[in-house]
Design a protein around this motif. Structure first.
Motif: not given
Length: 161
Positions: A45-49, A75-86, A115-123
């Motif tokens: 899990f990562y906060p952003g592209d 390995v699967w990378g997962i973040s809140p951005q959409g597939v176009d961003s990925h 997490a507030p502010g960043i959306g997703v913690r790096r995990a």
């Protein structure tokens, strides 16, 4: 922050849209965790592209893909951005692992890493071939990430159980 899955417990199945860069083609499809049974899955899990630390992390994992493959791991990378961003992110940096879009953060919430502010913690969560959580690391601050060597050591431990 929700409750995170516990080591030694089976993890809940999920399906997310995503894609993988294969040569010049970005192959889009849905990824379901239970479809990977029989192999170790690294959920990164990562906060952003296109952010500094996330780019370093995913480039590191992508350049070490043979190490993961040699350990029969995905390995699967997962973040809140959409597939176009990925797709743009994968093409810009030549990332070779599936990038999944958790746009509503449902999976991040299920793993207790919103997490507030960043959306997703790096995990990072290592799911064994049997669907059981074998190891996890949730960053308090997302300025660093778990190295390829650290993950390979933990995956090797799963293989030797």
């Amino acid at each position: 922050m929700g409750s995170s899955p516990q080591v030694g417990q089976p993890v809940q199945d999920f399906t997310l849209p995503g894609g993988t860069l294969a040569g010049d083609t970005f192959e889009r499809r849905d990824y379901t965790l239970s479809d990977a049974r029989g192999r170790t899955v690294v959920l990164a899990f990562y906060p952003g592209d296109n952010t500094t630390v996330c780019t370093k992390q995913l480039c590191s994992y992508s350049s070490g893909m043979e190490t993961f493959t040699g350990l029969d791991a995905e390995v699967w990378g997962i973040s809140p951005q959409g597939v176009d961003s990925h797709e743009s992110f994968a093409r810009t940096y030549g990332l070779r692992m599936p990038l999944l879009a958790d746009t509503g953060r449902e999976i991040a919430r299920a793993y207790g890493i919103t997490a507030p502010g960043i959306g997703v913690r790096r995990a990072v969560f290592l799911i064994g071939p049997d669907g059981v959580l074998r190891w996890k690391h949730v960053a308090v601050l997302g300025a660093t990430f778990q190295s390829l060597d650290t993950l390979a050591d933990h995956i090797s431990g799963i293989k030797n159980e």
